[in-house]
Each structure stands twice: as C-alpha cells, then as structure tokens.
Design a protein around this motif. Structure first.
Motif, PDB file in Angstrom:
ATOM      1  N   VAL A  74       0.790  -1.291  -0.044  1.00 45.04           N
ATOM      2  CA  VAL A  74       0.104  -0.037  -0.054  1.00 45.04           C
ATOM      3  C   VAL A  74       1.049   1.314  -0.051  1.00 45.04           C
ATOM      4  O   VAL A  74       0.558   2.350  -0.687  1.00 45.04           O
ATOM      5  N   PRO A 175      -1.967   6.642  -1.608  1.00 40.52           N
ATOM      6  CA  PRO A 175      -2.127   5.210  -1.489  1.00 40.52           C
ATOM      7  C   PRO A 175      -3.260   4.510  -1.331  1.00 40.52           C
ATOM      8  O   PRO A 175      -4.260   5.181  -1.087  1.00 40.52           O
ATOM      9  N   ASN A 176      -3.480   3.520  -1.809  1.00 39.49           N
ATOM     10  CA  ASN A 176      -4.773   2.472  -1.578  1.00 39.49           C
ATOM     11  C   ASN A 176      -4.754   2.038  -0.191  1.00 39.49           C
ATOM     12  O   ASN A 176      -4.768   0.879   0.121  1.00 39.49           O
ATOM     13  N   TYR A 177      -5.059   3.200   0.769  1.00 37.83           N
ATOM     14  CA  TYR A 177      -5.382   2.749   1.911  1.00 37.83           C
ATOM     15  C   TYR A 177      -6.489   2.000   2.068  1.00 37.83           C
ATOM     16  O   TYR A 177      -7.695   2.012   1.415  1.00 37.83           O
ATOM     17  N   THR A 178      -6.797   1.002   3.224  1.00 35.41           N
ATOM     18  CA  THR A 178      -7.888   0.382   3.416  1.00 35.41           C
ATOM     19  C   THR A 178      -8.604   1.017   4.150  1.00 35.41           C
ATOM     20  O   THR A 178      -8.241   1.807   5.238  1.00 35.41           O
TER      21      THR A 178
END
Length: 178
Positions: A74, A175-178
């Motif tokens: 990520v 970023p592709n944070y969750t």
C-alpha cells in the motif's frame, strides 16, 4: 518515539504518527537517536529502522507508514524519493500539482507529497505526508527539513504549508489505504 493510539483508519493513523514526530532532531552519531539533541549528521531513529543513516525524509515517511501498520504493498517503503514517486506513478496513484490546482484531484490527509528543490529542475528529492488541504494550501509533515521554505535537508521534523501554485510541489500521491 511515539505514543499514538492507532484507530484502524490508515489515513488518520499515518497523519497522527507523523504529527507526533514534529520537533524530532537528527543527531551526529548513532548514540544520538532520541531526537532531542541536534547534531546535523543525518543520524535518526528512522534511519536505524531502515538500516542506513543518510538523507532521511523518505525513511521518515516509510517509518510512519510502518508504525501505522500500513503494508508495503500500500505504501512503498523507500529511502530514495525517485523510487517512491516512480512506484506511485506505476500504480497510477500520482497526481501532478497542476492536476490538483485544476481540481482534477483533491488531496486527502495521509497522501504523500513529493517535491523538487530549486537546484534540481525536474527530479524529486524531498517527500512529506499531507495533513490537510484547504483553500489551495497543502499542509504537510516532513522529515529532514526546517522552517525555511523549500528546505530539503534541514535536520528536523516540521509541519509546513504550501500554496498549490508553488512549483516546488511535483506530485501528490494517494495510496490505496484500506
């Protein structure tokens, strides 16, 4: 170095960890990693964690991500800003300063901001963590800087602000944070 309680929200957590480090100072030897005595030698806890003592803005960002529990798929853990921004560009997660200025992307807390210095025309050589964006002003926590505008080697962790029209800003990465 930090006593931040994690919330589980990766954007919130990386920002809170970065803010907790404001005022940290680099040391002049491996015996000065506590961040309380300025030594001017690029010796930091972030470098110890990364495995090398050198220019440390990217190591600071990477350390904050690791402390927040953000995995390396990520957030690319890096010590060299060019590698970091290239990774985000390959993931199609990088926006130019102009795209933000034109309203094509709205920066979010936890985004990663890459800068160039005045002496390097296009090459990124500094990085920080976006804290907020409002009224065309980006606020970011940066390592290895100081209170001087456009400082890319200042030995401190600082909160700084930039107008989105500032050409020192190269990319804002999400970023592709969750």
């Amino acid at each position: 170095l930090t006593r931040v309680s994690l919330t589980g929200d990766q954007r919130t957590d990386i920002v809170n960890i970065a803010k907790s480090q404001i005022g940290y100072q680099e040391g002049s030897s491996s015996s000065q990693l506590a961040g309380t005595v300025y030594g001017g030698g690029n010796y930091t806890e972030y470098g110890r964690w990364y495995g090398m003592q050198d220019m440390w803005c990217a190591m600071f960002v990477s350390w904050c991500a690791q402390q927040a529990g953000i995995p390396s798929d990520v957030m690319y853990y890096h010590a060299y800003t060019v590698f970091g921004v290239n990774w985000f560009m390959e993931q199609d997660l990088a926006y130019t300063r102009q795209q933000v200025a034109d309203g094509e992307y709205l920066p979010q807390p936890g985004d990663i901001i890459y800068f160039k210095s005045n002496r390097n025309t296009d090459k990124v050589n500094h990085v920080g963590i976006v804290v907020r964006y409002e009224d065309g002003i980006l606020y970011a926590v940066e390592g290895n800087t100081n209170d001087t505008a456009h400082s890319t080697n200042g030995g401190l962790v600082c909160l700084k602000s930039y107008d989105i029209s500032d050409t020192f800003i190269r990319y804002i990465c999400s970023p592709n944070y969750t």
